[in-house]
Design an enzyme around this catalytic site. Structure first.
Site, PDB file in Angstrom:
ATOM      1  N   ASP A  93       0.860  -1.189   0.000  1.00 45.38           N
ATOM      2  CA  ASP A  93       0.000   0.000   0.000  1.00 45.38           C
ATOM      3  C   ASP A  93       0.893   1.236   0.000  1.00 45.38           C
ATOM      4  O   ASP A  93       1.142   1.857   1.029  1.00 45.38           O
ATOM      5  CB  ASP A  93      -0.919  -0.017   1.215  1.00 45.38           C
ATOM      6  CG  ASP A  93      -2.066   0.970   1.085  1.00 45.38           C
ATOM      7  OD1 ASP A  93      -2.103   1.705   0.076  1.00 45.38           O
ATOM      8  OD2 ASP A  93      -2.914   1.013   1.990  1.00 45.38           O
ATOM      9  N   ALA A  94       1.394   1.574  -1.192  1.00 42.60           N
ATOM     10  CA  ALA A  94       2.348   2.672  -1.345  1.00 42.60           C
ATOM     11  C   ALA A  94       1.721   3.925  -1.938  1.00 42.60           C
ATOM     12  O   ALA A  94       2.271   5.014  -1.817  1.00 42.60           O
ATOM     13  CB  ALA A  94       3.517   2.223  -2.226  1.00 42.60           C
ATOM     14  N   LYS A  95       0.586   3.765  -2.630  1.00 44.19           N
ATOM     15  CA  LYS A  95      -0.152   4.882  -3.237  1.00 44.19           C
ATOM     16  C   LYS A  95       0.758   5.797  -4.055  1.00 44.19           C
ATOM     17  O   LYS A  95       0.705   7.020  -3.949  1.00 44.19           O
ATOM     18  CB  LYS A  95      -0.899   5.679  -2.176  1.00 44.19           C
ATOM     19  CG  LYS A  95      -1.964   4.873  -1.433  1.00 44.19           C
ATOM     20  CD  LYS A  95      -2.734   5.740  -0.452  1.00 44.19           C
ATOM     21  CE  LYS A  95      -3.806   4.937   0.267  1.00 44.19           C
ATOM     22  NZ  LYS A  95      -3.238   3.991   1.249  1.00 44.19           N
ATOM     23  N   ARG A  96       1.579   5.217  -4.901  1.00 42.09           N
ATOM     24  CA  ARG A  96       2.501   6.001  -5.709  1.00 42.09           C
ATOM     25  C   ARG A  96       1.771   6.651  -6.887  1.00 42.09           C
ATOM     26  O   ARG A  96       0.827   6.101  -7.443  1.00 42.09           O
ATOM     27  CB  ARG A  96       3.654   5.133  -6.205  1.00 42.09           C
ATOM     28  CG  ARG A  96       4.575   4.606  -5.106  1.00 42.09           C
ATOM     29  CD  ARG A  96       5.155   5.729  -4.284  1.00 42.09           C
ATOM     30  NE  ARG A  96       6.238   5.284  -3.411  1.00 42.09           N
ATOM     31  CZ  ARG A  96       6.202   5.308  -2.089  1.00 42.09           C
ATOM     32  NH1 ARG A  96       5.120   5.745  -1.474  1.00 42.09           N
ATOM     33  NH2 ARG A  96       7.239   4.914  -1.373  1.00 42.09           N
ATOM     34  N   THR A 122      -0.641  -0.260  -4.667  1.00 44.54           N
ATOM     35  CA  THR A 122      -1.670   0.765  -4.861  1.00 44.54           C
ATOM     36  C   THR A 122      -1.057   1.984  -5.535  1.00 44.54           C
ATOM     37  O   THR A 122       0.131   2.276  -5.385  1.00 44.54           O
ATOM     38  CB  THR A 122      -2.303   1.178  -3.524  1.00 44.54           C
ATOM     39  OG1 THR A 122      -1.280   1.617  -2.624  1.00 44.54           O
ATOM     40  CG2 THR A 122      -3.078   0.028  -2.901  1.00 44.54           C
TER      41      THR A 122
END
Length: 276
Positions: A93-96, A122
């Site tokens: 869950d890095a939301k890059r 993510t």
């Protein structure tokens, strides 16, 4: 090469759809009697790996590892490797989200051939969905997946995500773009996946969620349990190909004993088994 969608489909069929999270908040480290440093972080993750070894997919929250610098990233690398050694899929869950060569660098780190590369990651599309193309291409080439933020449950997201562009909300336009990306994914790379490699993130407490019927990919549904999402209500999200309810605090506050964390996760897995 077996694509992410095929691996996810098999894992969920065998182990259920629940996606436990590894969210090492400093408050949880304290509550578990651990030091708030990289050593405590490692002990926390070791407990989580042991507790979640029988689950289909697990989601480490990258920010809580970044907080400890290089030592934190070392723990994350080891945690990803340990989970995968147990046959667990890992969703980072890095939301890059970025553009051009910078997005390509993120893609290499999280979806390429890197110690940080998980089974899926993510990503944020709010620099324009097309900016994610390097990540999508790298993921498909390496048999990995991408979950794109669409409709999140935080109140700050409402003004943007529910804004109308053309005749659909921004959130719906993201879902539609992901659906198109699934249709266009290289059939050879997908290897006949029953579920496409690209999914979306839709919060469990979102009112009037986007239409997911044509997505052709998985849906990560955070916010179950402590954040107010009810396991029995998730079927109302629609005819998504695969719903993955994500839960962290509701399970982790049962720690630090491995058996207690596992039992809390198994109870929730039983409650959402109807989705599989």
């Amino acid at each position: 090469m077996t694509g992410f969608g095929q691996r996810l489909d098999a894992a969920v069929s065998a182990r259920g759809p629940l996606c436990p999270g590894i969210d090492p908040h400093p408050e949880l480290l304290n509550a578990w009697g651990l030091t708030v440093d990289a050593e405590g972080l490692r002990a926390f993750c070791d407990i989580c790996v042991a507790a979640f070894a029988g689950f289909a997919i697990v989601k480490p929250q990258v920010a809580f590892f970044e907080a400890y610098g290089s030592a934190g990233f070392a723990v994350l690398e080891d945690t990803i490797a340990a989970l995968r050694a147990e046959g667990v899929l890992v969703l980072a869950d890095a939301k890059r989200g970025d553009i051009g060569s910078t997005m390509a660098a993120y893609a290499a780190a999280w979806a390429g051939d890197s110690p940080l590369a998980a089974d899926a990651v993510t990503a944020s599309p709010y620099l324009g969905f097309g900016s994610l193309r390097p990540l999508l291409d790298t993921a498909v080439a390496n048999g990995r997946g991408v979950f794109v933020l669409a409709a999140t449950s935080n109140p700050e997201g409402v003004g943007l995500q529910r804004a109308v562009a053309g005749d659909v909300t921004v959130a719906q336009s993201i879902v539609d773009a992901v659906a198109q990306a699934n249709r266009e994914a290289d059939p050879a790379a997908r290897d006949g996946d029953p579920v496409g490699p690209f999914g979306v993130v839709v919060g469990a407490t979102v009112a009037d969620p986007p239409d997911l019927h044509m997505l052709g990919g998985p849906v990560l549904v955070p916010g179950v349990g402590a954040q107010g999402g009810r396991p029995e209500a998730l079927g109302g999200l629609g005819n998504a190909r695969r719903l993955l309810p994500a839960v962290s605090r509701e399970v982790l506050r049962a720690g630090p004993a491995v058996d207690d964390v596992r039992a809390a996760a198994e109870r929730l897995r039983d409650q959402v088994a109807y989705l599989a």
